[in-house]
Scaffold this motif. Structure first.
Motif: not given
Length: 197
Positions: A30-31, A81-85
């Motif tokens: 994710t990142t 930040e966009r990613d939920r986790d």
């Protein structure tokens, strides 16, 4: 399917008020976390200027860059930040430091930047903008650098102290992005930091 219980990835804050605090890093899918050597070089460059400054970390991931800035005396950090986790981990990491000096913007950074611009304009303050987009080799990210360059081009100069882009070393960024001029670039293997003002 085999369960994938991989070991938690962590990194420590290098210096300052929260030195040694262990931050959790979101999964690599994710990142992508900024390398310690890159962070150290960056903070050596802006060393004392960061004290009492505003700092915007676009595409924050774990927030390791913004929290390092906070630890070294920055006044207010804006995380995007966009990613939920990643957002969940970012908020946990912030809780280890000083949440009162942190603001988190969840969702699309290309839209949320407008809120941060307005906030800084209303306060008549400027900020460091640290922009570390996902590498464009990731699926769905092919136009990420074009969108990032547009984002920079649209930042009003009165709110910008310095713009720092962390990017793939192979990428040729323009010498000028609207009114901003490339000051210098520093390469660390696959990663390069480019400074604009």
């Amino acid at each position: 399917m085999k369960s994938n219980k991989s070991k938690k990835i962590t990194k420590k804050i290098i210096a300052g008020e929260f030195k040694g605090k262990t931050l959790t890093i979101p999964s690599k899918t994710t990142t992508r976390s900024s390398k310690a050597i890159v962070l150290e070089s960056f903070f050596n460059t802006i060393q004392f200027d960061i004290i009492d400054a505003n700092f915007v970390e676009v595409f924050s991931g774990s927030g390791s860059v913004g929290l390092e800035a906070l630890s070294r005396g920055a006044k207010q950090i804006y995380f995007m930040e966009r990613d939920r986790d990643a957002l969940k981990i970012l908020k946990q990491n912030i809780s280890l430091t000083d949440p009162s000096r942190c603001e988190v913007y969840g969702g699309d950074s290309f839209l949320n930047i407008n809120s941060i611009v307005k906030t800084l304009q209303n306060k008549k303050e400027d900020a460091y903008f640290f922009i570390d987009p996902p590498f464009s080799i990731r699926e769905g990210m092919e136009d990420i650098y074009d969108k990032t360059i547009d984002l920079i081009a649209n930042l009003p100069q009165e709110i910008v102290k310095l713009i720092i882009i962390e990017h793939m070393s192979g990428l040729d960024l323009p010498k000028n992005i609207n009114n901003y001029e490339l000051q210098k670039s520093k390469k660390f293997g696959n990663t390069t930091l480019s400074y604009y003002l």
